[in-house]
Motif scaffolding. Structure first.
Motif, mmCIF file in Angstrom:
data_model
loop_
_atom_site.group_PDB
_atom_site.id
_atom_site.type_symbol
_atom_site.label_atom_id
_atom_site.label_comp_id
_atom_site.label_asym_id
_atom_site.label_seq_id
_atom_site.Cartn_x
_atom_site.Cartn_y
_atom_site.Cartn_z
ATOM 1 N N SER A 197 -37.667 -91.377 -92.951
ATOM 2 C CA SER A 197 -38.486 -92.483 -92.447
ATOM 3 C C SER A 197 -37.786 -93.824 -92.644
ATOM 4 N N ILE A 227 -43.017 -95.059 -84.017
ATOM 5 C CA ILE A 227 -42.301 -96.198 -84.595
ATOM 6 C C ILE A 227 -41.962 -97.211 -83.514
ATOM 7 N N GLU A 279 -42.877 -88.855 -83.890
ATOM 8 C CA GLU A 279 -42.698 -89.868 -84.927
ATOM 9 C C GLU A 279 -41.840 -91.017 -84.426
ATOM 10 N N THR A 304 -42.901 -104.096 -89.829
ATOM 11 C CA THR A 304 -42.016 -103.105 -90.445
ATOM 12 C C THR A 304 -42.516 -102.669 -91.813
ATOM 13 N N LEU A 346 -45.575 -100.521 -91.350
ATOM 14 C CA LEU A 346 -45.202 -99.210 -90.825
ATOM 15 C C LEU A 346 -44.580 -98.336 -91.910
ATOM 16 N N VAL A 360 -36.741 -96.121 -89.433
ATOM 17 C CA VAL A 360 -37.315 -97.460 -89.247
ATOM 18 C C VAL A 360 -36.201 -98.504 -89.224
ATOM 19 N N TYR A 398 -34.550 -98.545 -85.815
ATOM 20 C CA TYR A 398 -35.371 -99.151 -84.780
ATOM 21 C C TYR A 398 -35.454 -100.664 -84.942
#
Length: 350
Positions: free
Chosen positions: A335, A92, A88, A109, A112, A339, A342
Motif C-alpha cells: 500500500s 487509489i 485497489e 494521501t 488514504l 500510494v 500514484y
C-alpha cells in the motif's frame, strides 16, 4: 542461518499472530498450515526459533509470538512487494484524482494511507529544489491590491497579496509577461537566481538596459511584485509533514500497553517525523524499521514503513506509516509503495 522448514514455521507464526492477535501454539500451526511435518517436529522447530531469538513466549503455557528479530527476518525474506489488485489501484487513483492543489493532494494521501493500512500515515511536503515553475498569474483585486499566484510542477500553489498606492490596469499585462519570462520553466533555485540578478540590475550602474529592467525601474508595482515573487520562491515547506489516522493508533492502545502516550507525543514532533522519513531517499524502495531499530525510544514499540515519492528519476519527499510491530507487513508495504507511485505520477502529470 535457519533452514527452509524453520523459516516456514516462523512465517506461519507471524501470519497467524498478525491475524489473531493471540500467541500461536504448535497445534494451531499444524491445523492451519500444510507444513508437512509432525506436531513434535514443529515444537522442536519452535524451540530452536525461540533459542535463536526469533520468537518468544509471553506467558507460561502460552504459544509464541514473534520478536523484533523475527519480524525483521520475515520482512527480509518477503522477496518482493506484492502488487495491489486492479480494484485497489483504481480506488487509489479515484481518491487522488479529485485533488485541487498540493495541500489537498497531501491531505488526501494521508487519509488514504491511514484508511487502507489502518495505521498512522505521514507525508512530507515536496522539496522545492525538485520543482519547476509552471506559471505565474497576476490577479487584480482592487485599485490598490493584487494577488500573485505561483504554480509549480509539484502541484504547489503559492499565493501572496501585494498592496500599492495605486494599480494601473494597463501595467498588469506587462507585469504578467515580465514575471513569467523571468521564472517559468526554471527550477525554483534557478528562478531565485534569475529574479535576483534581474532585481540587482535595476540598481546596478552600467547594467544592460532591457525592457524588463526598464519596467522595474519605472514601475513601483513591478518592482514590488518581483520582490514578492522572489520571497515566494524562497519559501520551502519541505520541513512540514502531514499526519493522519492518529485515531487508528488509539484504537490499538492495548497493542502498546503503557507506551501509547509516548508514541502519540513523538508523533506530534515534526522534527522526529522528518528524521524518520528523511532517511528514505529513493522512490520505489520500501524501507521497514522494526521496534528497536527505530532511533527514538518512544517509537521502539512501533514499526515504520516508508518510501520516497516524486518524479521518475528523482525523489521529492517521503511518505509512510507508523504502527505496531504486529502489522500485516506485506499488505502495508504494498500500500505504501502504491500510494507513493500514484502521488508522484499525479504531481508530475497534474
Amino acid at each position: 542461518m535457519l533452514d527452509d522448514r524453520k523459516l516456514e514455521v516462523l512465517r506461519a507464526i507471524v501470519t497467524d499472530y498478525v491475524s489473531s492477535q493471540e500467541p500461536v501454539g504448535s497445534k494451531a500451526l499444524v491445523d492451519h498450515h500444510d507444513l508437512g511435518v509432525s506436531p513434535a517436529t514443529v515444537r522442536n522447530d519452535m524451540a530452536a526459533l525461540e533459542e535463536e531469538g526469533y520468537i518468544t513466549q509471553p506467558h507460561t503455557s502460552a504459544g509464541r509470538i514473534p520478536t523484533d528479530k523475527g519480524y525483521r527476518l520475515f520482512v527480509d525474506r518477503l522477496g518482493s512487494v506484492k502488487p495491489l489488485s486492479a480494484a485497489e489501484r483504481r480506488a487509489i487513483q479515484t481518491f487522488l484524482s479529485g485533488a485541487l492543489d498540493l495541500d489537498d493532494i497531501l491531505n488526501r494521501t494521508v487519509r488514504l494511507l491511514a484508511q487502507v493500512t489502518q495505521q498512522v500515515a505521514i507525508v512530507q511536503y515536496p522539496t522545492l529544489s525538485h520543482s519547476v515553475v509552471r506559471h505565474v498569474e497576476v490577479v487584480s483585486l482592487s485599485t490598490q491590491r493584487l494577488m500573485l499566484v505561483m504554480i509549480t510542477s509539484t502541484g504547489r500553489v503559492e499565493q501572496r497579496l501585494v498592496e500599492v498606492a495605486e494599480i494601473d490596469e494597463d501595467e498588469l499585462t506587462g507585469l504578467r509577461t515580465l514575471l513569467n519570462e523571468a521564472v517559468v520553466g526554471q527550477t525554483t533555485g534557478e528562478a531565485v537566481r534569475s529574479l535576483s540578478m534581474l532585481l540587482g540590475d535595476v540598481d546596478q550602474p552600467g547594467a544592460p538596459v532591457t525592457p524588463a529592467v526598464t519596467m522595474l525601474q519605472t514601475s513601483p508595482l513591478a518592482k514590488l511584485s518581483a520582490a514578492t515573487l522572489l520571497e515566494m520562491l524562497g519559501t520551502d515547506r519541505s520541513s512540514r509533514v502531514v499526519v493522519g489516522g492518529v485515531q487508528n493508533l488509539t484504537r490499538l492502545s492495548d497493542e502498546f500497553e503503557t507506551t501509547v502516550k509516548p508514541v502519540l507525543e513523538a508523533l506530534e514532533e515534526q522534527v522526529v517525523l522528518l528524521k524518520l522519513l528523511g532517511e528514505v531517499n529513493q522512490p520505489d524502495i520500501v524501507t521497514v524499521r522494526i521496534g528497536q531499530e527505530n532511533p527514538y525510544e518512544r517509537l521502539q514499540s512501533t514499526s515504520v514503513v516508508s518510501t520516497g515519492y516524486g518524479g521518475q528519476l528523482d525523489n521529492w519527499a517521503t511518505l509512510g506509516i507508523v504502527g505496531p510491530t504486529r502489522m500485516d507487513y506485506p499488505s502495508t508495504m504494498a500500500s505504501v509503495r502504491a500510494v507513493a507511485r500514484y502521488v508522484g505520477r499525479f504531481l508530475t502529470q497534474g
